[in-house]
Write a protein that holds these residues in place. Structure first.
Motif, PDB file in Angstrom:
ATOM      1  N   CYS A  16       0.713  -1.257  -0.106  1.00  0.00           N
ATOM      2  CA  CYS A  16       0.052   0.124   0.080  1.00  0.00           C
ATOM      3  C   CYS A  16       0.913   1.318  -0.009  1.00  0.00           C
ATOM      4  O   CYS A  16       0.523   2.350  -0.626  1.00  0.00           O
ATOM      5  N   GLN A  87       2.328   5.575   6.659  1.00  0.00           N
ATOM      6  CA  GLN A  87       1.828   4.682   5.632  1.00  0.00           C
ATOM      7  C   GLN A  87       0.988   5.589   4.339  1.00  0.00           C
ATOM      8  O   GLN A  87       1.614   6.622   3.892  1.00  0.00           O
ATOM      9  N   ASN A  88      -0.463   5.750   4.385  1.00  0.00           N
ATOM     10  CA  ASN A  88      -0.998   6.541   3.290  1.00  0.00           C
ATOM     11  C   ASN A  88      -1.949   7.623   3.913  1.00  0.00           C
ATOM     12  O   ASN A  88      -2.911   7.728   3.169  1.00  0.00           O
ATOM     13  N   ARG A  89      -1.503   7.996   5.017  1.00  0.00           N
ATOM     14  CA  ARG A  89      -2.455   8.966   5.867  1.00  0.00           C
ATOM     15  C   ARG A  89      -1.645  10.156   6.152  1.00  0.00           C
ATOM     16  O   ARG A  89      -0.455   9.971   6.764  1.00  0.00           O
ATOM     17  N   SER A  97      -7.296  12.977  10.127  1.00  0.00           N
ATOM     18  CA  SER A  97      -6.177  12.626   9.364  1.00  0.00           C
ATOM     19  C   SER A  97      -6.867  13.031   7.789  1.00  0.00           C
ATOM     20  O   SER A  97      -8.147  12.783   7.612  1.00  0.00           O
ATOM     21  N   THR A  99      -6.567  10.510   4.183  1.00  0.00           N
ATOM     22  CA  THR A  99      -6.282   9.230   3.589  1.00  0.00           C
ATOM     23  C   THR A  99      -5.678   9.851   2.136  1.00  0.00           C
ATOM     24  O   THR A  99      -6.617  10.199   1.543  1.00  0.00           O
ATOM     25  N   GLU A 101      -5.900   8.329  -1.162  1.00  0.00           N
ATOM     26  CA  GLU A 101      -6.635   7.238  -1.803  1.00  0.00           C
ATOM     27  C   GLU A 101      -5.994   6.906  -2.989  1.00  0.00           C
ATOM     28  O   GLU A 101      -5.821   5.828  -3.642  1.00  0.00           O
ATOM     29  N   ASN A 113     -10.814  11.959   7.441  1.00  0.00           N
ATOM     30  CA  ASN A 113     -11.132  11.105   8.620  1.00  0.00           C
ATOM     31  C   ASN A 113     -11.143  11.792   9.844  1.00  0.00           C
ATOM     32  O   ASN A 113     -10.124  12.470  10.156  1.00  0.00           O
ATOM     33  N   ARG A 124     -14.328  13.783   0.364  1.00  0.00           N
ATOM     34  CA  ARG A 124     -13.509  13.171  -0.719  1.00  0.00           C
ATOM     35  C   ARG A 124     -13.024  14.171  -1.635  1.00  0.00           C
ATOM     36  O   ARG A 124     -13.768  14.882  -2.386  1.00  0.00           O
TER      37      ARG A 124
END
Length: 362
Positions: A16, A87-89, A97, A99, A101, A113, A124
């Motif tokens: 990821c 990671q991806n956040r 946070s 994200t 995507e 989030n 989004r």
């Protein structure tokens, strides 16, 4: 077996994390699409370009900005948010946070989030790099003497213009009749001559009897030094469509008034619901909290009344609509509930669409 499971988890997270190049993240990003995480349209949002939804991402912080800030040299650091990339956040706190995507060289998708918030209340964001948008706009206007300004390629006005005020008449008195602001509007085109450093206005729709008032409101617009045209010196003339509205409204409980300048279109703003004052949001929140207390005390009719008032003060108070509809339906007032769900459904709200289809079509 447990070792294999742990290894699989490590591989999954590594995969990821490797799906995007972190270096692509550090950029200025232009928002071209916005939705909520449940796929709904953002409630009563008519113009995303004026909102702080574009994002400037630096190594350790980011800044949410509107078009005026994104497409000028101006950078306001007061609203920067620090983050840690985990990671991806983009983690900003223990409760919030963003994200990642999707991240490519040219595009980015982020989603909110926030602990305790539902998908219908979270956004989004779909982004493309600012420099690409700007290059495309410059290409479209290549070799033109006159630029018709838009929200991407335009001079910026150096000072705030629009104002909105609201008075709570339960704690203060309204204006006397002679002191009340008047309702009027005018529109037209602002012409900035970059070579002679002069500004003129051509009016289209206006009241001849209010010309003195209009000239007073226009005097700041025709001062060349009030406009930042530094990046547009290759054009001779810059033409900016605009509209102005002065409004005054009086009801039993509130008095609202203001002056709204809209650029890049001669369409009048019509005092739309996007522009909600701080006082309105505060009053709405107070009514919403009172409504919750009345509901807890099983005073359902009073609770409905307060929820209805809450969204009338702040038409974007989405939970007030949903709560009013749910309580109405619960006490047997199906017609009232269905009216609210149908309105929300027509505004692109997925939960309301499901409720309406399930409970109102029979």
């Amino acid at each position: 077996m447990r070792t294999i499971f742990v290894l699989l988890l490590i591989l999954l997270f590594s995969s990821c994390n490797a799906q995007f190049d972190k270096n692509n993240l550090i950029n200025d990003w232009y928002l071209y699409k916005l939705e909520t995480k449940d796929g709904s349209k953002p409630f009563l949002l008519k113009n995303i370009s004026e909102k702080n939804y574009n994002i400037i991402i630096n190594k350790n912080d980011y800044l949410l900005v509107n078009n005026q800030t994104l497409f000028s040299s101006f950078r306001d650091s007061r609203f920067k948010t620090n983050y840690n990339l985990i990671q991806n956040r983009l983690v900003t706190s223990s409760e919030s946070s963003l994200t990642i995507e999707k991240l490519g060289k040219d595009s980015l998708i982020l989603s909110q989030n926030i602990k305790g918030f539902e998908a219908k209340d979270l956004l989004r964001y779909f982004y493309v790099r600012k420099d690409i948008v700007l290059q495309n706009e410059i290409k479209k206007n290549l070799n033109k003497d006159t630029l018709i300004a838009n929200n991407i390629l335009s001079p910026t006005f150096k000072n705030p213009l629009s104002t909105r005020q609201l008075k709570d008449l339960t704690i203060t008195k309204p204006f006397s009749v002679k002191d009340r602001p008047i309702n009027y509007k005018f529109n037209g085109y602002i012409f900035i001559n970059v070579q002679t450093k002069t500004v003129t206005i051509k009016l289209i729709s206006f009241d001849n009897e209010l010309l003195d008032q209009i000239n007073k409101k226009s005097k700041d617009l025709i001062k060349f030094n009030n406009w930042d045209v530094a990046s547009l010196n290759n054009f001779k003339i810059i033409k900016i469509p605009f509209a102005f509205e002065s409004y005054y409204k009086l009801s039993k409980e509130i008095e609202s008034y203001g002056e709204i300048y809209s650029f890049y279109s001669i369409d009048f703003n019509s005092n739309n619901e996007e522009n909600i004052s701080y006082q309105q949001t505060q009053k709405s929140s107070s009514l919403f909290n009172q409504a919750l207390l009345e509901y807890q005390n099983k005073n359902y009719i009073k609770s409905i009344e307060l929820f209805d008032q809450a969204y009338k003060y702040n038409p974007k108070k989405l939970d007030a609509y949903y709560n009013s509809a749910a309580i109405n339906f619960g006490i047997g007032k199906k017609e009232e509930a269905c009216k609210i769900w149908e309105y929300l459904k027509n505004e692109g709200q997925k939960i309301a669409e499901s409720e309406y289809n399930l409970k109102c079509k029979n």
